[in-house]
Design a protein around this motif. Structure first.
Motif: not given
Length: 98
Positions: A9, A53, A74, A86-89
């Motif tokens: 994200d 995304e 990443e 902002l974030s990683v899933r």
């Protein structure tokens, strides 16, 4: 056989007020990710100009290799100075998963 995926994200710079400007940030990141021999694409926030995304997917014989590749992806995204991660899933699937 193991498969893994990660969804990043991203917050894009303030000057990405059009889809064309957004594309100018997303395309180089996707191209750089593909050098890791993964599938990569923009998958979410398609209508939002300031967000993106990007997802990657990898298949390997060993879970450790999947983790290494996702870690490398990443690090690449996090190192891009023009965007904020902002974030990683992340998900890892093995032969025993349904």
């Amino acid at each position: 056989m193991f498969t893994g995926n990660a969804v990043f994200d991203l917050l894009l710079p303030g000057d990405s007020r059009s889809l064309k400007a957004k594309r100018s940030y997303v395309r180089p990141i996707v191209a750089a990710l593909r050098r890791f021999e993964v599938s990569a694409a923009e998958v979410g926030a398609l209508d939002l100009h300031g967000r993106a995304e990007i997802a990657v997917a990898v298949v390997a014989a060993e879970a450790a290799h999947v983790r290494e590749v996702l870690d490398s992806c990443e690090r690449l995204v996090a190192a891009r100075p023009e965007v904020e991660l902002l974030s990683v899933r992340r998900r890892l699937y093995g032969a025993d998963d349904d």
